[in-house]
Design a protein around this motif. Sequence first.
Motif, PDB file in Angstrom:
ATOM      1  N   VAL A   1       0.947  -1.332  -0.124  1.00  0.00           N
ATOM      2  CA  VAL A   1       0.005   0.182  -0.135  1.00  0.00           C
ATOM      3  C   VAL A   1       0.860   1.211   0.495  1.00  0.00           C
ATOM      4  N   LEU A   2       1.892   1.791   0.935  1.00  0.00           N
ATOM      5  CA  LEU A   2       2.426   2.767   1.054  1.00  0.00           C
ATOM      6  C   LEU A   2       3.409   2.940  -0.096  1.00  0.00           C
ATOM      7  N   SER A   3       3.531   1.567  -1.110  1.00  0.00           N
ATOM      8  CA  SER A   3       4.063   1.680  -2.448  1.00  0.00           C
ATOM      9  C   SER A   3       3.393   2.340  -3.642  1.00  0.00           C
ATOM     10  N   LEU A   4       2.406   1.146  -3.264  1.00  0.00           N
ATOM     11  CA  LEU A   4       1.348   1.958  -3.969  1.00  0.00           C
ATOM     12  C   LEU A   4       1.113   4.039  -4.044  1.00  0.00           C
ATOM     13  N   VAL A   5       1.322   4.103  -2.714  1.00  0.00           N
ATOM     14  CA  VAL A   5       0.616   5.433  -2.285  1.00  0.00           C
ATOM     15  C   VAL A   5       1.953   6.539  -2.552  1.00  0.00           C
ATOM     16  N   GLY A   6       3.286   5.805  -2.992  1.00  0.00           N
ATOM     17  CA  GLY A   6       4.095   6.540  -3.395  1.00  0.00           C
ATOM     18  C   GLY A   6       4.384   6.994  -4.985  1.00  0.00           C
ATOM     19  N   LEU A   7       3.812   5.703  -5.747  1.00  0.00           N
ATOM     20  CA  LEU A   7       3.830   5.785  -6.803  1.00  0.00           C
ATOM     21  C   LEU A   7       3.136   6.918  -7.777  1.00  0.00           C
ATOM     22  N   SER A   8       2.064   6.377  -6.908  1.00  0.00           N
ATOM     23  CA  SER A   8       0.549   7.649  -6.926  1.00  0.00           C
ATOM     24  C   SER A   8       1.522   8.803  -7.512  1.00  0.00           C
ATOM     25  N   PHE A   9       1.432   9.508  -5.955  1.00  0.00           N
ATOM     26  CA  PHE A   9       2.410  10.465  -5.809  1.00  0.00           C
ATOM     27  C   PHE A   9       2.983  10.484  -7.325  1.00  0.00           C
ATOM     28  N   LEU A  10       4.093  10.442  -7.320  1.00  0.00           N
ATOM     29  CA  LEU A  10       5.381  10.335  -8.235  1.00  0.00           C
ATOM     30  C   LEU A  10       4.414  10.356  -9.846  1.00  0.00           C
ATOM     31  N   LEU A  11       3.015   9.718 -10.217  1.00  0.00           N
ATOM     32  CA  LEU A  11       2.476  10.013 -11.312  1.00  0.00           C
ATOM     33  C   LEU A  11       2.507  10.976 -11.447  1.00  0.00           C
ATOM     34  N   GLY A  12       1.817  11.844 -10.224  1.00  0.00           N
ATOM     35  CA  GLY A  12       1.309  12.829  -9.991  1.00  0.00           C
ATOM     36  C   GLY A  12       1.684  14.352  -9.621  1.00  0.00           C
ATOM     37  N   VAL A  13       2.910  14.264  -9.622  1.00  0.00           N
ATOM     38  CA  VAL A  13       4.109  14.955  -9.586  1.00  0.00           C
ATOM     39  C   VAL A  13       4.327  15.772 -11.144  1.00  0.00           C
ATOM     40  N   ILE A  14       4.708  13.679 -11.795  1.00  0.00           N
ATOM     41  CA  ILE A  14       5.153  14.887 -13.514  1.00  0.00           C
ATOM     42  C   ILE A  14       3.842  14.637 -14.386  1.00  0.00           C
ATOM     43  N   GLY A  15       2.357  13.959 -13.690  1.00  0.00           N
ATOM     44  CA  GLY A  15       1.201  14.902 -14.466  1.00  0.00           C
ATOM     45  C   GLY A  15       1.381  16.110 -14.628  1.00  0.00           C
ATOM     46  N   LEU A  16       1.470  16.850 -13.621  1.00  0.00           N
ATOM     47  CA  LEU A  16       1.189  18.626 -13.185  1.00  0.00           C
ATOM     48  C   LEU A  16       2.644  18.736 -13.971  1.00  0.00           C
ATOM     49  N   TRP A  17       3.405  18.211 -13.510  1.00  0.00           N
ATOM     50  CA  TRP A  17       4.758  19.084 -14.088  1.00  0.00           C
ATOM     51  C   TRP A  17       4.821  18.745 -16.137  1.00  0.00           C
ATOM     52  N   LEU A  18       3.667  17.949 -16.561  1.00  0.00           N
ATOM     53  CA  LEU A  18       3.491  17.850 -17.900  1.00  0.00           C
ATOM     54  C   LEU A  18       2.090  18.548 -18.400  1.00  0.00           C
ATOM     55  N   ARG A  19       1.217  19.390 -17.443  1.00  0.00           N
ATOM     56  CA  ARG A  19       0.191  19.893 -17.631  1.00  0.00           C
ATOM     57  C   ARG A  19       0.600  21.081 -17.649  1.00  0.00           C
ATOM     58  N   CYS A  20       0.986  21.580 -15.974  1.00  0.00           N
ATOM     59  CA  CYS A  20       1.283  23.021 -15.906  1.00  0.00           C
ATOM     60  C   CYS A  20       2.718  23.656 -15.630  1.00  0.00           C
ATOM     61  N   TYR A  21       3.715  22.877 -15.846  1.00  0.00           N
ATOM     62  CA  TYR A  21       5.247  23.438 -15.900  1.00  0.00           C
ATOM     63  C   TYR A  21       5.871  23.680 -16.565  1.00  0.00           C
ATOM     64  N   ARG A  22       6.212  22.376 -17.549  1.00  0.00           N
ATOM     65  CA  ARG A  22       6.836  22.773 -18.216  1.00  0.00           C
ATOM     66  C   ARG A  22       6.472  24.034 -19.588  1.00  0.00           C
ATOM     67  N   PRO A  23       7.801  24.045 -19.927  1.00  0.00           N
ATOM     68  CA  PRO A  23       8.158  25.226 -20.531  1.00  0.00           C
ATOM     69  C   PRO A  23       7.417  24.901 -22.374  1.00  0.00           C
ATOM     70  N   ARG A  24       6.536  25.996 -22.808  1.00  0.00           N
ATOM     71  CA  ARG A  24       6.010  24.679 -24.447  1.00  0.00           C
ATOM     72  C   ARG A  24       5.180  26.106 -25.228  1.00  0.00           C
ATOM     73  N   GLY A  25       5.348  25.679 -26.301  1.00  0.00           N
ATOM     74  CA  GLY A  25       4.355  26.920 -27.282  1.00  0.00           C
ATOM     75  C   GLY A  25       3.150  26.635 -27.115  1.00  0.00           C
ATOM     76  N   VAL A  26       1.816  27.625 -26.883  1.00  0.00           N
ATOM     77  CA  VAL A  26       0.480  28.075 -26.507  1.00  0.00           C
ATOM     78  C   VAL A  26      -0.076  27.111 -27.847  1.00  0.00           C
ATOM     79  N   ARG A  27      -1.319  26.293 -28.127  1.00  0.00           N
ATOM     80  CA  ARG A  27      -2.182  26.377 -29.291  1.00  0.00           C
ATOM     81  C   ARG A  27      -3.049  27.342 -30.169  1.00  0.00           C
ATOM     82  N   GLY A  28      -2.948  28.358 -29.011  1.00  0.00           N
ATOM     83  CA  GLY A  28      -4.035  28.733 -29.664  1.00  0.00           C
ATOM     84  C   GLY A  28      -4.962  30.322 -27.900  1.00  0.00           C
ATOM     85  N   ALA A  29      -4.740  30.489 -28.182  1.00  0.00           N
ATOM     86  CA  ALA A  29      -5.838  31.520 -27.326  1.00  0.00           C
ATOM     87  C   ALA A  29      -6.580  31.135 -26.199  1.00  0.00           C
ATOM     88  N   ASP A  30      -7.305  29.816 -26.675  1.00  0.00           N
ATOM     89  CA  ASP A  30      -7.921  28.491 -25.289  1.00  0.00           C
ATOM     90  C   ASP A  30      -6.912  28.479 -25.063  1.00  0.00           C
TER      91      ASP A  30
END
Length: 200
Positions: free
Chosen positions: A164-193
């Motif tokens: 269970v503790l390992s799954l919690v750690g893995l879920s946290f890691l996936l969340g950190v990577i997902g947040l980085w991909l969605r919001c933190y990493r610099p990237r060009g925008v696809r439009g105003a939206d």
Amino acid sequence: MIKSRKAARGTLYSIGTTPSLRRMGIEGPNAFVEIAAGDTPAVAVTGTGGGRIEIPLSDIRWLRAGVEYGRITHYRCVIARERGADIVIDGGLGDYRAMVLHLAEEMRGLGLGGRVQRGLRWWENMIHLVIFGGISLTLCYAPFDTYRHYGADWERGDLLLAAVLSLVGLSFLLGVIGLWLRCYRPRGVRGADDLAKALP
């Protein structure tokens, strides 16, 4: 909805001053931003207490709107210039959203849309990945290391707790990577939206 380039020209936007603006001579708690079109399109910032800077749009190396979670005021826009220091604009004050959308629209109108980005600066990305990624990896590794040393004496309940503790750690890691991909990493925008997703 974004105003048309014709209707938005000459509009004044009120923003709060930031340390980067004050270092450039902008005085007072607030400032006015004017985005002027014409022969030499530029963005001008004038402090309510004095001081003025003017930046040609062609001098903007990139305009990056970002969101950093975990802060009281986590929206901000960084204007990086070819000549001169970067300018940080606080997203929690004044007409921030309308100003960023208008400035991005003017840049696209000049063929500089590739310089409009979402995300945070490289060192802010590294802080996020090192701190939270490190915590996640530690949570993943701790049950394995404990099992390696003491697993021979574990019972079924101990194994279940470690899993269970390992799954919690893995879920946290996936969340950190997902947040980085969605919001933190610099990237060009696809439009105003797409840009609007990084704005309050």
